[in-house]
Design a protein around this motif. Sequence first.
Motif, short mmCIF file in Angstrom:
data_model
loop_
_atom_site.label_atom_id
_atom_site.label_comp_id
_atom_site.label_asym_id
_atom_site.label_seq_id
_atom_site.Cartn_x
_atom_site.Cartn_y
_atom_site.Cartn_z
N GLU A 222 39.81 -72.58 -40.72
CA GLU A 222 39.38 -73.00 -42.05
C GLU A 222 40.01 -74.34 -42.44
OE1 GLU A 222 39.93 -71.42 -46.66
OE2 GLU A 222 39.93 -69.97 -45.01
N LEU B 23 51.66 -71.32 -43.07
CA LEU B 23 51.00 -70.03 -43.24
C LEU B 23 52.02 -68.97 -43.66
CD1 LEU B 23 48.76 -69.98 -40.01
CD2 LEU B 23 48.10 -70.67 -42.34
N LEU C 119 50.60 -62.33 -41.08
CA LEU C 119 49.23 -62.45 -40.59
C LEU C 119 49.13 -61.94 -39.16
CD1 LEU C 119 48.27 -66.07 -41.79
CD2 LEU C 119 47.78 -63.90 -42.94
N THR C 120 48.03 -61.30 -38.85
CA THR C 120 47.76 -60.95 -37.46
C THR C 120 47.37 -62.23 -36.72
OG1 THR C 120 45.41 -60.59 -37.81
CG2 THR C 120 46.89 -58.70 -38.20
N GLU D 157 44.66 -62.88 -35.23
CA GLU D 157 43.27 -63.19 -35.61
C GLU D 157 43.22 -63.82 -36.99
OE1 GLU D 157 43.52 -60.34 -32.45
OE2 GLU D 157 44.35 -60.27 -34.49
N GLU D 158 44.01 -63.31 -37.92
CA GLU D 158 44.04 -63.88 -39.27
C GLU D 158 44.65 -65.28 -39.26
OE1 GLU D 158 44.54 -59.78 -41.93
OE2 GLU D 158 46.32 -60.79 -41.10
N SER D 159 45.68 -65.46 -38.45
CA SER D 159 46.29 -66.78 -38.33
C SER D 159 45.29 -67.80 -37.80
CB SER D 159 47.51 -66.72 -37.40
OG SER D 159 48.00 -68.00 -37.12
N ASP D 160 44.56 -67.43 -36.74
CA ASP D 160 43.55 -68.33 -36.19
C ASP D 160 42.47 -68.63 -37.21
OD1 ASP D 160 44.87 -68.47 -33.79
OD2 ASP D 160 43.60 -67.00 -32.77
N ALA D 161 42.03 -67.62 -37.95
CA ALA D 161 40.98 -67.82 -38.95
C ALA D 161 41.42 -68.80 -40.03
CB ALA D 161 40.60 -66.48 -39.57
N LYS D 162 42.67 -68.68 -40.48
CA LYS D 162 43.18 -69.60 -41.50
C LYS D 162 43.26 -71.02 -40.94
CE LYS D 162 43.98 -66.94 -45.09
NZ LYS D 162 43.27 -67.18 -46.39
N GLN D 163 43.71 -71.14 -39.69
CA GLN D 163 43.81 -72.47 -39.09
C GLN D 163 42.44 -73.08 -38.88
OE1 GLN D 163 47.00 -73.03 -35.95
NE2 GLN D 163 47.03 -70.80 -36.10
#
Length: 427
Positions: free
Chosen positions: A135, A120, A124-125, A127-133
Motif C-alpha cells: 500500500e 510499521l 503484524l503477520t 502477510e499483513e506486513s507485506d500488504a501494508k508495504q
Amino acid sequence: MSEFDSDFIPGGGGNFLSSEPEVTTSTSYISSVTNTPKVTPKPTSESSLEAFLSSVSSIVCFSHLRWDFVYQRPQHLLSRFAKHTHLYFFEEPVFTDNAIPRLETHSREDGRLTLIVAQLPHGLTPEESDAKQIELLNEFMAAQDLDKTVFWYYTPMALEISRHFTPALTVFDCMDELSAFKFAPPRLLELETEMMAKADVVFTGGQSLYEAKKHRHTQIHAFPSSIDKAHFAQARQPQEDPADQANIPYPRMGFFGVVDERFDIELLREVATSRPEWQFVIIGPVVKIDPAVLPNSANIHYLGGKSYQELPAYLAGWDVAMLLFAHNESTRFISPTKTPEYLAAGKPVVSTSIRDVVRPYGEQNLVHIADGAPAFEAAIEKALLQKEDKTWMARTDEFLAGVSWDKTWQNMVRHMQAVSQEKKGNA
C-alpha cells in the motif's frame, strides 16, 4: 523482506567518464580463471552512456542491508548512480509499538539519495506486513515514471511487495548466496527463482557465485567487488594511531568486517592462545551470533564498528591483515571485498582457503592461504617477514592497477544499456 548482512568514500570516487582503460565483465583480477566468459557489451561512447543515464528518471533499490550499517558494495555502486539520477533506497521495515504505517525518509549523498524505511506497528503477520508495504509503495510509485525507472534488487524477498510493477529495467545484483545465511527465510530460494525470471540483467558479487548461477539467466555477468585504491592507500603513509588502538602492543594482526556466522571464532581462539605475544585487532559489528561466544583473552581486542573513512588509520597500524572466515554454507560463495582493500593498504594478508580468495590471490602468491590454527600461525609468521618485500608489493600493485569501483560500475552500466536497447528493439 528479511534482514541479513555481509565493506568509495561518500561523495568520493570518480565520474564514470574515467581516463582509466576499460575492462571486460571478468575484471583483470580474475583473469587467471580460464573458464570465465569474456562477455563484453558492444563498445559505446561516453556520450551514449551519458544519454542512457539521463534517460533514467530514477533508480529504486530494494535492499536487505541498511545504508548506514557497513559501507560496502551497494553504497559503492549506487552512490555513483546517484550522481546522474535520483536514487531511492528502500530498506527493510522497522517495527515499533503503536506505529502509524508510513514511509520515513532520510537524505544522503548531498540530497541525491533518499533512504526510505517503512514504519510499521508490532504484531503484524508477514502477510499483513507485506500488504501494508504494498500500500505504501503503491502510493510512492504513483508519483514515479515507471517507463523510465530502474528497479535494482539486492534481495529477492522484496518481490513480495514489488512484483506487480513493470519498470523500464530490472537489475538483480546478487552479491551473496543469501539462502545460505543464518536466519534465511524458507521462501528465499523460491523467490530467487522468480527474481531470475523477472530480472533483465543479473550481476554476481564473485566468480564462484557466477559459476553456480550462470545457467539460470542469459544475461548474467560476474562483477567481483572492487576497491577505492586511493582511499586505502592512505594506510601506506604514517597515520595517527586511533585512540582505542594506540596502546595495543605490536605485532598487530587485524580484521575488519561484520563478525557473524562466517567468522572463524575457533581459529581466532586457537591462534591467539598459541601466540599470546601477538595482538589481534577485530573491527566490526557483531551480529546474528552471541558476543559471549567470542574468545576473550588479553591479546584479542574488539574495537567495534568503525566508519569507512576511519579504516585506513586502523590499517596503517597493523602488521598483518587477516581473512578469518570459517568453512560453512554461508562462506561457500563469498568474494571478500577486504582482500583487495587490505592489499591496496600495503598489508600482507593471511586468509583461510575461501575459493574467491584462492583464485586468484593465492594462486598468484599475493595472499597467504592457510587452514587450521598451526598452518594459519605459520602463515602469519611468513607474512610478518613480508612487510618490506618490495617485489611482492610491486606485483600486488601491478595486479590491482586495473581494478576500481569506477570501472566496475561503468561496465555494469554498459550491460544495462545494451539490455535496455535490446528490450526497446523487441518492443
